[in-house]
Enzyme design. Structure first.
Site, PDB file in Angstrom:
ATOM      1  N   GLU A   1      21.860 -22.932  44.349  1.00  0.00           N
ATOM      2  CA  GLU A   1      21.107 -21.910  43.621  1.00  0.00           C
ATOM      3  C   GLU A   1      20.592 -20.825  44.563  1.00  0.00           C
ATOM      4  OE1 GLU A   1      19.247 -24.055  39.757  1.00  0.00           O
ATOM      5  OE2 GLU A   1      18.664 -24.942  41.678  1.00  0.00           O
TER       6      GLU A   1
ATOM      7  N   GLU B   1      21.760 -31.673  40.328  1.00  0.00           N
ATOM      8  CA  GLU B   1      20.474 -32.073  39.764  1.00  0.00           C
ATOM      9  C   GLU B   1      20.561 -33.210  38.757  1.00  0.00           C
ATOM     10  OE1 GLU B   1      19.630 -27.873  41.224  1.00  0.00           O
ATOM     11  OE2 GLU B   1      21.322 -28.991  40.433  1.00  0.00           O
TER      12      GLU B   1
END
Length: 255
Positions: A107, A127
């Site tokens: 990210e 995640e």
């Protein structure tokens, strides 16, 4: 304790993640340090491009999960996740990726305008494997950067993809040999800083906002006009035109 090193090379700011003992995972202190660095980058008129790289074999494993388990969030008040994700710099930002860029580490690269990666690099939104959600921009930014089905595969399987794959999808701009990512990023930075800094920032803002806000033509023309007003009134515009007429390189002042 400092977790991030910085140095300048001409008009380029080089930001180096330096928490290799924790796979360059971000805790709150590291995030606050990043926010301060990005703020200084924005404010310094002499800096026109920045590069993010990392020391150690891992670019970044993302959030420090040990700190997170204790209730610490790597989110700053001004720029959000990792001190950058909610509000990346308006100036150009290049990622130089060696090793793994996973979860928040990937990210972080989504905050960048250009990605240079080693052939041994790996990207992934991991995640979901920990019962988490990629809320650092992964779930809504990645589908705009690669084909939708590829983004969905990465998000819901949480499996990584190679740098070669990400290059084929258009996510990675340039593949280089291991150890050569900073060199490759500096080549792009040299192309960026030769251009008018005000024009570059305005161009980035138009491109970013048009992609994220889904402008219709009518709104696009109106918003674009507002963004470029300072550029049209700048000394740099006059200098750029004069330099062209005089067959010389322009000397930008950023105003």
């Amino acid at each position: 304790m400092s977790y991030i090193k910085t140095e300048t090379d001409g008009h380029v700011l080089i930001i180096t993640l330096d928490r290799s003992d924790a796979r360059n995972a971000f805790n709150l202190a590291m995030s606050e340090e990043m926010e301060s660095i990005i703020d200084r980058y924005e404010e310094d008129i002499n800096l026109r491009c920045a590069i993010i790289q990392a020391n150690g074999p891992t670019f970044s494993a993302g959030q420090d999960l040990i700190a997170a388990a204790k209730g610490e969030r790597s989110v700053t008040k001004g720029r959000g996740g990792f001190g950058i994700m909610n509000r990346p710099p308006r100036k150009p930002l290049i990622a130089a990726v060696e090793g793994q860029a996973l979860a928040g580490g990937m990210e972080l690269t989504l905050c960048c305008d250009i990605v240079v990666a080693s052939t041994s690099a790996v990207f992934g939104l991991a995640e979901a494997k920990r019962g988490l959600v990629a809320i650092g921009g992964g779930c809504f930014r990645l589908p705009h950067r690669v084909p939708h089905n590829i983004a969905m595969e990465m998000i819901i399987t949480a499996e990584p993809r190679s740098a070669a794959d990400m290059h084929s999808f258009g996510y990675v701009n340039k593949l280089v040999e291991p150890g050569k990512t900073l060199e490759g990023a500096m080549e792009y930075a040299a192309l960026v800083v030769r251009n008018g800094p005000l024009a570059t920032v305005a161009s980035k803002e138009i491109a970013h906002r048009s992609a994220t806000e889904q402008w219709r033509d009518e709104a696009g023309w109106r918003i674009q006009e507002e963004i470029i007003k300072p550029v049209l009134a700048s000394d740099d515009l006059k200098e750029g035109l004069a330099a062209f007429a005089e067959k010389r390189d322009p000397v930008w002042k950023g105003k």
